[in-house]
Enzyme design. Structure first.
Site, short mmCIF file in Angstrom:
data_model
loop_
_atom_site.label_atom_id
_atom_site.label_comp_id
_atom_site.label_asym_id
_atom_site.label_seq_id
_atom_site.Cartn_x
_atom_site.Cartn_y
_atom_site.Cartn_z
CE1 TYR A 1 -3.90 -2.01 -0.10
CE2 TYR A 1 -3.17 -2.99 1.96
CZ TYR A 1 -4.03 -2.99 0.88
OH TYR A 1 -5.00 -3.95 0.76
CE LYS B 1 8.03 3.66 -7.63
NZ LYS B 1 9.20 4.38 -8.20
#
Length: 268
Positions: free
Chosen positions: A169, A175
Protein backbone atom coordinates in the site's frame (compact mmCIF):
# COMPACT_ATOMS: atom_id res chain seq x y z
CA UNK A 1 11.89 -0.35 -49.26
CA UNK A 2 15.08 1.53 -48.45
CA UNK A 3 18.24 -0.41 -47.63
CA UNK A 4 19.27 -0.89 -44.03
CA UNK A 5 22.03 1.72 -44.18
CA UNK A 6 19.55 4.43 -45.20
CA UNK A 7 17.05 3.31 -42.58
CA UNK A 8 19.76 3.37 -39.91
CA UNK A 9 20.95 6.81 -40.96
CA UNK A 10 17.39 8.12 -40.62
CA UNK A 11 16.55 6.48 -37.30
CA UNK A 12 19.83 6.71 -35.39
CA UNK A 13 19.55 10.46 -34.62
CA UNK A 14 16.05 9.93 -33.21
CA UNK A 15 17.43 7.75 -30.44
CA UNK A 16 20.84 9.40 -30.00
CA UNK A 17 21.69 11.23 -26.78
CA UNK A 18 25.00 12.52 -28.12
CA UNK A 19 25.90 15.83 -26.51
CA UNK A 20 23.41 15.31 -23.67
CA UNK A 21 24.11 14.96 -19.98
CA UNK A 22 21.83 12.61 -18.05
CA UNK A 23 21.55 12.20 -14.28
CA UNK A 24 20.08 8.86 -13.23
CA UNK A 25 19.17 8.10 -9.62
CA UNK A 26 19.41 4.63 -8.14
CA UNK A 27 21.75 3.65 -10.97
CA UNK A 28 23.91 1.26 -9.01
CA UNK A 29 21.73 -1.74 -9.83
CA UNK A 30 18.68 -3.02 -11.67
CA UNK A 31 16.78 -0.72 -14.00
CA UNK A 32 18.91 2.31 -13.13
CA UNK A 33 22.11 0.48 -14.03
CA UNK A 34 20.64 -0.84 -17.28
CA UNK A 35 19.43 2.66 -18.19
CA UNK A 36 22.78 4.27 -17.39
CA UNK A 37 24.64 1.82 -19.61
CA UNK A 38 22.11 2.20 -22.43
CA UNK A 39 22.24 6.01 -22.30
CA UNK A 40 26.03 5.93 -22.43
CA UNK A 41 25.90 3.53 -25.38
CA UNK A 42 23.87 6.08 -27.39
CA UNK A 43 26.19 8.96 -26.53
CA UNK A 44 25.10 10.54 -23.25
CA UNK A 45 27.44 11.70 -20.52
CA UNK A 46 26.02 10.00 -17.43
CA UNK A 47 25.89 11.12 -13.82
CA UNK A 48 25.42 7.84 -11.97
CA UNK A 49 23.93 8.39 -8.54
CA UNK A 50 23.07 5.85 -5.88
CA UNK A 51 22.63 5.71 -2.12
CA UNK A 52 25.54 3.26 -2.09
CA UNK A 53 28.58 5.01 -3.54
CA UNK A 54 30.39 1.75 -4.35
CA UNK A 55 27.47 0.61 -6.50
CA UNK A 56 27.43 3.91 -8.39
CA UNK A 57 31.18 3.65 -8.90
CA UNK A 58 30.83 0.14 -10.31
CA UNK A 59 28.26 1.29 -12.86
CA UNK A 60 30.36 4.31 -13.85
CA UNK A 61 33.44 2.09 -14.22
CA UNK A 62 31.49 -0.28 -16.46
CA UNK A 63 30.40 2.61 -18.66
CA UNK A 64 33.92 3.95 -18.98
CA UNK A 65 35.32 0.49 -19.69
CA UNK A 66 32.93 0.36 -22.65
CA UNK A 67 34.14 3.73 -23.96
CA UNK A 68 31.49 5.95 -22.37
CA UNK A 69 31.72 8.96 -20.07
CA UNK A 70 30.37 8.82 -16.53
CA UNK A 71 30.89 10.02 -12.98
CA UNK A 72 29.65 8.40 -9.80
CA UNK A 73 28.01 10.42 -7.02
CA UNK A 74 26.55 9.26 -3.71
CA UNK A 75 23.01 10.58 -3.28
CA UNK A 76 20.16 10.05 -0.85
CA UNK A 77 17.27 11.38 -2.93
CA UNK A 78 15.11 11.84 0.16
CA UNK A 79 17.59 14.37 1.61
CA UNK A 80 17.56 17.88 0.11
CA UNK A 81 21.18 18.63 0.92
CA UNK A 82 22.34 15.35 -0.61
CA UNK A 83 20.38 16.04 -3.80
CA UNK A 84 21.86 19.52 -4.08
CA UNK A 85 25.37 18.08 -3.69
CA UNK A 86 24.75 15.55 -6.45
CA UNK A 87 23.59 18.19 -8.90
CA UNK A 88 26.50 20.43 -7.91
CA UNK A 89 28.86 17.58 -8.79
CA UNK A 90 27.15 17.30 -12.19
CA UNK A 91 27.56 21.05 -12.68
CA UNK A 92 31.24 20.88 -11.83
CA UNK A 93 31.98 18.05 -14.27
CA UNK A 94 29.57 18.69 -17.15
CA UNK A 95 28.06 22.13 -16.60
CA UNK A 96 24.51 21.10 -17.45
CA UNK A 97 21.69 18.58 -17.08
CA UNK A 98 19.62 17.73 -20.15
CA UNK A 99 17.93 14.56 -18.90
CA UNK A 100 16.85 13.35 -15.48
CA UNK A 101 15.69 9.81 -14.74
CA UNK A 102 14.04 9.57 -11.32
CA UNK A 103 14.60 5.86 -10.74
CA UNK A 104 15.62 5.55 -7.07
CA UNK A 105 13.07 3.66 -5.01
CA UNK A 106 12.55 2.00 -1.64
CA UNK A 107 11.50 -1.64 -1.86
CA UNK A 108 10.68 -2.68 1.72
CA UNK A 109 7.32 -4.37 2.23
CA UNK A 110 5.07 -5.01 5.21
CA UNK A 111 1.54 -6.12 5.92
CA UNK A 112 -1.08 -3.38 6.32
CA UNK A 113 -1.63 -3.83 10.06
CA UNK A 114 2.06 -4.33 10.77
CA UNK A 115 3.34 -1.37 8.77
CA UNK A 116 4.79 1.38 10.93
CA UNK A 117 4.44 5.08 10.29
CA UNK A 118 8.21 5.16 9.81
CA UNK A 119 7.97 2.55 7.05
CA UNK A 120 5.15 4.46 5.36
CA UNK A 121 7.10 7.74 5.54
CA UNK A 122 10.35 6.17 4.30
CA UNK A 123 8.64 4.93 1.14
CA UNK A 124 7.15 8.33 0.37
CA UNK A 125 10.35 10.16 1.26
CA UNK A 126 12.36 8.15 -1.28
CA UNK A 127 9.85 7.70 -4.10
CA UNK A 128 7.76 10.87 -3.99
CA UNK A 129 9.86 13.43 -2.14
CA UNK A 130 12.93 12.21 -4.02
CA UNK A 131 11.22 12.75 -7.37
CA UNK A 132 10.19 16.24 -6.27
CA UNK A 133 13.64 17.25 -5.02
CA UNK A 134 15.54 15.94 -8.04
CA UNK A 135 13.04 17.34 -10.53
CA UNK A 136 13.29 20.77 -8.92
CA UNK A 137 17.08 20.82 -9.23
CA UNK A 138 16.97 19.55 -12.82
CA UNK A 139 14.29 21.98 -13.96
CA UNK A 140 16.20 24.93 -12.46
CA UNK A 141 19.12 24.05 -14.71
CA UNK A 142 17.04 23.27 -17.77
CA UNK A 143 15.21 26.59 -17.51
CA UNK A 144 18.45 28.52 -17.06
CA UNK A 145 19.97 26.89 -20.14
CA UNK A 146 16.83 27.60 -22.18
CA UNK A 147 17.17 24.48 -24.32
CA UNK A 148 14.39 22.35 -22.86
CA UNK A 149 14.99 18.94 -21.38
CA UNK A 150 13.47 15.59 -20.53
CA UNK A 151 12.50 14.03 -17.21
CA UNK A 152 11.50 10.38 -17.05
CA UNK A 153 9.99 9.27 -13.75
CA UNK A 154 9.97 5.58 -12.93
CA UNK A 155 6.53 4.83 -11.56
CA UNK A 156 4.90 1.39 -11.46
CA UNK A 157 1.94 -0.46 -12.87
CA UNK A 158 0.76 -0.55 -9.25
CA UNK A 159 0.17 3.21 -9.45
CA UNK A 160 -2.60 2.48 -11.94
CA UNK A 161 -3.88 -0.88 -10.69
CA UNK A 162 -3.23 -2.84 -7.49
CA UNK A 163 -1.00 -5.80 -8.22
CA UNK A 164 -0.27 -7.12 -4.72
CA UNK A 165 -2.63 -7.27 -1.77
CA UNK A 166 -1.61 -6.23 1.70
CA UNK A 167 2.11 -5.56 1.55
CA UNK A 168 2.30 -2.83 -1.08
CA UNK A 169 0.00 0.00 0.00
CA UNK A 170 2.78 2.47 0.80
CA UNK A 171 4.50 1.71 -2.52
CA UNK A 172 1.26 2.03 -4.53
CA UNK A 173 0.52 5.36 -2.86
CA UNK A 174 4.03 6.73 -3.35
CA UNK A 175 4.12 5.78 -7.03
CA UNK A 176 0.69 7.33 -7.59
CA UNK A 177 2.22 10.51 -6.20
CA UNK A 178 5.04 10.22 -8.74
CA UNK A 179 2.48 10.15 -11.56
CA UNK A 180 0.69 13.18 -10.11
CA UNK A 181 4.02 15.05 -10.17
CA UNK A 182 4.54 13.91 -13.76
CA UNK A 183 1.24 15.40 -14.90
CA UNK A 184 1.66 18.64 -12.99
CA UNK A 185 5.25 19.32 -14.04
CA UNK A 186 4.48 18.43 -17.65
CA UNK A 187 1.72 20.99 -17.74
CA UNK A 188 3.66 23.75 -16.05
CA UNK A 189 6.87 23.50 -18.05
CA UNK A 190 5.72 22.38 -21.49
CA UNK A 191 6.02 25.94 -22.83
CA UNK A 192 9.73 25.78 -22.00
CA UNK A 193 10.12 22.49 -23.88
CA UNK A 194 10.76 20.54 -20.71
CA UNK A 195 9.04 17.19 -21.17
CA UNK A 196 8.02 15.05 -18.18
CA UNK A 197 6.75 11.49 -18.54
CA UNK A 198 6.46 8.32 -16.47
CA UNK A 199 7.37 4.73 -17.26
CA UNK A 200 5.28 2.14 -15.41
CA UNK A 201 7.29 -1.09 -15.23
CA UNK A 202 5.78 -4.45 -14.53
CA UNK A 203 7.75 -7.18 -12.83
CA UNK A 204 11.49 -7.16 -13.47
CA UNK A 205 13.98 -9.90 -12.79
CA UNK A 206 16.27 -8.79 -9.99
CA UNK A 207 17.88 -10.03 -6.81
CA UNK A 208 15.74 -7.61 -4.82
CA UNK A 209 12.48 -9.07 -6.11
CA UNK A 210 13.70 -12.60 -5.41
CA UNK A 211 14.51 -11.61 -1.84
CA UNK A 212 11.09 -10.03 -1.34
CA UNK A 213 9.34 -13.14 -2.62
CA UNK A 214 11.29 -15.19 -0.12
CA UNK A 215 10.35 -12.96 2.81
CA UNK A 216 6.77 -11.87 2.14
CA UNK A 217 3.47 -13.44 1.15
CA UNK A 218 3.01 -12.42 -2.48
CA UNK A 219 -0.70 -12.52 -3.30
CA UNK A 220 -2.94 -10.51 -5.57
CA UNK A 221 -3.63 -9.95 -9.28
CA UNK A 222 -0.01 -10.06 -10.46
CA UNK A 223 0.40 -13.58 -9.05
CA UNK A 224 -2.51 -14.99 -11.10
CA UNK A 225 -1.56 -17.11 -14.13
CA UNK A 226 -2.08 -15.18 -17.35
CA UNK A 227 -2.38 -11.70 -15.84
CA UNK A 228 0.96 -10.67 -17.32
CA UNK A 229 0.20 -11.46 -20.92
CA UNK A 230 3.78 -11.59 -22.14
CA UNK A 231 5.06 -13.97 -19.51
CA UNK A 232 5.64 -12.15 -16.25
CA UNK A 233 8.92 -10.60 -15.15
CA UNK A 234 11.30 -9.21 -17.77
CA UNK A 235 14.92 -8.15 -17.88
CA UNK A 236 15.54 -4.53 -16.80
CA UNK A 237 16.98 -3.63 -20.23
CA UNK A 238 13.54 -4.10 -21.80
CA UNK A 239 12.13 -1.38 -19.55
CA UNK A 240 15.24 0.75 -20.10
CA UNK A 241 14.35 0.83 -23.81
CA UNK A 242 11.08 2.59 -22.90
CA UNK A 243 13.00 5.08 -20.74
CA UNK A 244 15.34 5.83 -23.64
CA UNK A 245 12.42 6.42 -25.98
CA UNK A 246 10.88 9.04 -23.68
CA UNK A 247 14.25 10.73 -23.09
CA UNK A 248 15.18 10.80 -26.78
CA UNK A 249 14.33 13.12 -29.68
CA UNK A 250 11.94 10.43 -30.91
CA UNK A 251 9.55 11.54 -28.13
CA UNK A 252 9.98 15.30 -28.61
CA UNK A 253 6.20 15.89 -28.83
CA UNK A 254 5.27 13.64 -25.90
CA UNK A 255 4.77 14.94 -22.36
CA UNK A 256 2.57 14.18 -19.38
CA UNK A 257 2.17 10.53 -20.37
CA UNK A 258 2.31 7.26 -18.45
CA UNK A 259 3.90 4.51 -20.56
CA UNK A 260 3.32 1.03 -19.16
CA UNK A 261 6.13 -1.44 -19.83
CA UNK A 262 4.31 -4.22 -18.03
CA UNK A 263 3.93 -7.10 -20.48
CA UNK A 264 0.21 -6.40 -20.82
CA UNK A 265 -0.76 -6.58 -17.12
CA UNK A 266 -2.89 -3.43 -17.18
CA UNK A 267 -4.98 -4.61 -20.15
CA UNK A 268 -5.36 -8.24 -19.10
Amino acid sequence: MQDEAKIGARLAPLFSLSGKTALITGAGSGLGKATANLFAEVGAEVVVTDLILEAAQATAAQIEANGGVAIAVQCDVSDEASVKRAFAAADERFGKIDILVNNAAHRAKNEFFEMTVEEWDKMHHVCTRGTFLCSREAIKRMRAAGKGGAIVNISSMSAAHTNLWGINYHYDSAKSGVDALTRGLAGEFASERIRVNSVLPGGMKSEGVANMRANYDFRGPVTLPGRSLMGGATEPINVAHAVLFLASPAANFITGQMLAADGGFLVS
